[in-house]
Write a protein that holds these residues in place. Structure first.
Motif, PDB file in Angstrom:
ATOM      1  N   SER A  81       0.845  -1.195   0.000  1.00  0.00           N
ATOM      2  CA  SER A  81       0.000   0.000   0.000  1.00  0.00           C
ATOM      3  C   SER A  81       0.880   1.244   0.000  1.00  0.00           C
ATOM      4  O   SER A  81       2.011   1.225   0.489  1.00  0.00           O
ATOM      5  N   LEU A  82       0.344   2.315  -0.561  1.00  0.00           N
ATOM      6  CA  LEU A  82       1.051   3.591  -0.652  1.00  0.00           C
ATOM      7  C   LEU A  82       0.313   4.650   0.159  1.00  0.00           C
ATOM      8  O   LEU A  82      -0.917   4.646   0.232  1.00  0.00           O
ATOM      9  N   ILE A 114       6.390   9.975   0.408  1.00  0.00           N
ATOM     10  CA  ILE A 114       5.534   8.811   0.155  1.00  0.00           C
ATOM     11  C   ILE A 114       6.044   7.614   0.949  1.00  0.00           C
ATOM     12  O   ILE A 114       7.255   7.366   1.014  1.00  0.00           O
ATOM     13  N   SER A 115       5.113   6.866   1.554  1.00  0.00           N
ATOM     14  CA  SER A 115       5.447   5.651   2.300  1.00  0.00           C
ATOM     15  C   SER A 115       4.967   4.425   1.537  1.00  0.00           C
ATOM     16  O   SER A 115       3.888   4.437   0.937  1.00  0.00           O
ATOM     17  N   VAL A 116       5.788   3.373   1.594  1.00  0.00           N
ATOM     18  CA  VAL A 116       5.431   2.081   1.011  1.00  0.00           C
ATOM     19  C   VAL A 116       5.346   1.071   2.152  1.00  0.00           C
ATOM     20  O   VAL A 116       6.331   0.844   2.859  1.00  0.00           O
ATOM     21  N   SER A 129      10.327   3.754  -8.812  1.00  0.00           N
ATOM     22  CA  SER A 129       8.926   4.176  -8.856  1.00  0.00           C
ATOM     23  C   SER A 129       8.793   5.460  -9.678  1.00  0.00           C
ATOM     24  O   SER A 129       9.756   6.211  -9.843  1.00  0.00           O
ATOM     25  N   THR A 131       6.281   8.920 -10.279  1.00  0.00           N
ATOM     26  CA  THR A 131       5.187   9.795  -9.857  1.00  0.00           C
ATOM     27  C   THR A 131       4.998  10.869 -10.922  1.00  0.00           C
ATOM     28  O   THR A 131       5.939  11.614 -11.232  1.00  0.00           O
ATOM     29  N   THR A 187       1.092   7.830  -8.657  1.00  0.00           N
ATOM     30  CA  THR A 187       2.327   7.121  -8.296  1.00  0.00           C
ATOM     31  C   THR A 187       2.140   5.631  -8.529  1.00  0.00           C
ATOM     32  O   THR A 187       1.109   5.062  -8.149  1.00  0.00           O
ATOM     33  N   VAL A 189       4.111   1.753  -8.171  1.00  0.00           N
ATOM     34  CA  VAL A 189       5.201   0.944  -7.615  1.00  0.00           C
ATOM     35  C   VAL A 189       4.970  -0.500  -8.037  1.00  0.00           C
ATOM     36  O   VAL A 189       3.882  -1.044  -7.847  1.00  0.00           O
ATOM     37  N   SER A 229      -5.461   4.800  -2.819  1.00  0.00           N
ATOM     38  CA  SER A 229      -4.496   3.777  -3.206  1.00  0.00           C
ATOM     39  C   SER A 229      -5.247   2.566  -3.734  1.00  0.00           C
ATOM     40  O   SER A 229      -6.244   2.133  -3.154  1.00  0.00           O
TER      41      SER A 229
END
Length: 232
Positions: A81-82, A114-116, A129, A131, A187, A189, A229
């Motif tokens: 999840s992003l 941004i967090s993954v 990635s 964006t 974005t 990934v 997301s």
């Protein structure tokens, strides 16, 4: 007469003894011993084979149970999840020196935090990635983030920077007279989850955000964000 009968019996007795000895000799002959030994070895081999087959069957059943348990736990791969934690706009320039019939032109630098998140019990490795930033469904800027490895049940953060520049053919969406500029980002990934270094599954996720910021603050301003997301 009786003497003759006794003599006849006496003469027959040695013959009977010879038959007994011959019979005993036949049972203990080398051929019979070889056959008996072969049957014994065959019986033992059959018994050993049955034991080995039982062990193999038990092992297969045990492995099957373990595989089923792992399939519903460790091997149950979920998509990452992003999350966009924050977004900043710097060096903002919104052109005003234009005829009224021409659209506004925007030039700004965007930095997105941004967090993954990896929800799996195995590591997640993803490549570079991307964006992209849109205005009126046209790409006005893009940035790339370095590929990273996310450990099991962990979260990593990355900063993505991009230069947003609109062309004369793209109108800048401004809210009323407050000069609130609206822009959209996307974005993506993509990577793989590796279980025990053997089983690999390709996973991916994308995130779309509606962003807005105050263009009156030209140095730096934190933008608002509304993100969704989704699995690719």
């Amino acid at each position: 007469m009786e003497n003759k009968t006794e003599q006849s019996i006496t003469q027959l007795r040695p013959f009977s003894g010879n038959l007994a000895r011959i019979s005993g000799t036949d049972e203990e002959s080398p051929n019979n011993l070889i056959i008996s030994g072969y049957r014994l070895r065959r019986y033992r081999c059959s018994k050993l084979l049955a034991v080995l087959c039982g062990l193999c069957l038990t092992t297969l059943l045990l492995l099957g149970v373990i595989a089923i348990i792992l399939a519903f736990t460790v091997f149950q791969v979920s998509d990452p999840s992003l999350t966009m934690n924050a977004v900043f706009f710097r060096d903002i320039h919104l052109s005003d020196d234009r005829p009224t019939e021409r659209p506004l032109l925007l030039n700004a630098t965007v930095v997105a935090d941004i967090s993954v998140r990896n929800p799996n019990a195995a590591a997640f490795q993803f490549g570079e990635s991307v964006t992209e930033f849109y205005m009126k469904d046209r790409v006005v800027g893009s940035g790339r983030g370095a590929g990273l490895r996310v450990a099991a049940k962990r979260i990593v953060r990355m900063n993505v920077s991009a230069l947003v520049v609109t062309e004369p053919g793209v109108s800048v969406s401004v809210l009323d007279d407050r000069r609130i500029v609206r822009i959209r980002s996307r974005t993506e990934v993509e990577g793989k989850v590796s279980v025990l270094g053997v089983f690999k599954r390709a996973v991916g996720v994308k995130m779309v955000c509606n962003l807005s910021f105050d263009s009156n603050r030209t140095v730096e301003v934190a933008g608002s964000r509304d993100c969704v997301s989704d699995i690719k």
